[in-house]
Design an enzyme around this catalytic site. Structure first.
Site, PDB file in Angstrom:
ATOM      1  N   HIS A 148      -1.262  -9.464   1.461  1.00  0.00           N
ATOM      2  CA  HIS A 148      -1.284  -8.079   0.986  1.00  0.00           C
ATOM      3  C   HIS A 148      -2.727  -7.577   0.878  1.00  0.00           C
ATOM      4  CE1 HIS A 148      -0.044  -4.679  -1.734  1.00  0.00           C
ATOM      5  NE2 HIS A 148      -1.266  -4.882  -2.193  1.00  0.00           N
ATOM      6  N   GLU A 149      -3.588  -8.377   0.263  1.00  0.00           N
ATOM      7  CA  GLU A 149      -4.985  -7.964   0.098  1.00  0.00           C
ATOM      8  C   GLU A 149      -5.705  -7.887   1.446  1.00  0.00           C
ATOM      9  OE1 GLU A 149      -5.918  -6.750  -2.583  1.00  0.00           O
ATOM     10  OE2 GLU A 149      -4.176  -7.404  -3.741  1.00  0.00           O
ATOM     11  N   HIS A 163      -4.999  -4.655   3.073  1.00  0.00           N
ATOM     12  CA  HIS A 163      -5.887  -3.602   2.556  1.00  0.00           C
ATOM     13  C   HIS A 163      -7.222  -3.618   3.297  1.00  0.00           C
ATOM     14  CE1 HIS A 163      -3.557  -1.855  -0.603  1.00  0.00           C
ATOM     15  NE2 HIS A 163      -3.491  -2.944  -1.345  1.00  0.00           N
ATOM     16  N   GLU A 211      -0.344   1.036  -1.141  1.00  0.00           N
ATOM     17  CA  GLU A 211       0.309  -0.174  -1.648  1.00  0.00           C
ATOM     18  C   GLU A 211       1.574  -0.491  -0.857  1.00  0.00           C
ATOM     19  OE1 GLU A 211      -0.737  -2.453  -3.868  1.00  0.00           O
ATOM     20  OE2 GLU A 211      -2.581  -1.278  -3.791  1.00  0.00           O
TER      21      GLU A 211
END
Length: 292
Positions: free
Chosen positions: A133-134, A137, A208
């Site tokens: 997930h990070e 980003h 997100e």
């Protein structure tokens, strides 16, 4: 992905427009317009250069070398290969609150920070989901987007306070009347900061959801991230994470529990909705036939 990028660019444009319009409305002449343009440009430039250091300092993150946690380090390296991005610098945040965030202006100057509590709470599969997930980003340059949005939003509030005070003592309107344009004051003191906050929330929520999808694509295991989010939401309420609230949009979950009107100001989508979307992705993956 393209629609998210267009939406984010439009929201950032609205933030800059609020800053320029507010300065013009308050000062009532071209000087206000120029001041707003200069401040918007300076805010964007400063966030481009210094956002990563500011976020890491806010949470007292310290660099992590491979020998400190080779399993985690190698896990990030594998995920970077799958995501086709450079290996970011890794940092540890000295807190038992389970959380993580990414920062940096681009994939070549990125950092990923994990808390000590995160590594203790999650299984390896769940940790992979969070790290993916990070890294999404980072790949999507969301870290720069959030930094610019936060800096411009702060500048709007700053301009409202400084110019409102100064306007009370000088001729700043078109006809040189003493005091400020009352509509300009209302805009900068109340409406502009409120609008800026809502726009920042919209940017954060959009990014997100996109990062959750990216994590599922990288790991091919959306349920791992769903399980991790459920644990992080529950534990975050028990052990709040200290730090500058301005950087809370960077965290994978925000431990603040907001309901009703307060939910408008959440920096993250509801965790329950994120989990439901990931579970739906898993169900779709199961229904999709595997081609030989």
């Amino acid at each position: 992905m393209l629609s998210n990028q267009v939406k984010t660019a439009a929201l950032l444009g609205l933030l800059s427009g609020l800053l320029v319009l507010g300065s013009y409305a308050l000062m009532g002449n071209e000087q206000g317009l120029i001041f707003g343009l200069i401040l918007a440009a300076a805010s964007s430039l400063s966030s481009w250069y210094f956002s990563d250091r500011a976020a890491l300092m806010a949470y007292r993150a310290r660099p992590m070398e491979r020998q400190e946690d080779p399993e985690l380090y190698d896990m990030v390296a594998r995920l970077c290969d799958r995501a086709e991005i450079p290996m970011p610098k890794l940092f540890t945040v000295p807190t038992q609150t389970p959380n993580a965030f990414a920062t940096g202006r681009d994939p070549n100057n990125a950092a990923v920070a994990v808390t000590q509590g995160l590594k203790k709470l999650l299984t390896p599969e769940e940790l992979e989901g969070v790290l993916a997930h990070e890294l999404t980003h980072v790949k999507n340059r969301d870290t720069l987007t959030q930094a610019v949005a936060g800096t411009i939003g702060g500048a709007i509030t700053f301009v409202g306070r400084i110019l409102t005070f100064g306007a009370l003592y000088g001729p700043v309107t078109r006809d040189n009347r003493q005091g400020a344009n009352p509509l300009g004051l209302l805009f900068l003191v109340v409406l502009a900061p409120l609008s800026a906050g809502l726009i920042q929330m919209a940017i954060s929520r959009t990014r997100e959801f996109a990062a959750d999808i990216g994590s599922a694509e990288i790991t091919q295991n959306p349920l791992a991230l769903a399980s991790a989010l459920e644990k992080l939401e529950a534990m975050g309420k028990q052990i709040p994470m200290n730090g500058n609230p301005a950087f809370s949009p960077l965290l994978i979950v925000n431990p603040l529990n907001a309901k009703g009107l307060q939910a408008l100001f959440r920096t993250h989508p509801p965790t329950e909705e994120r989990i439901a979307r990931l579970q739906e992705m898993a169900q779709q993956k199961q229904r999709t036939p595997v081609l030989a």
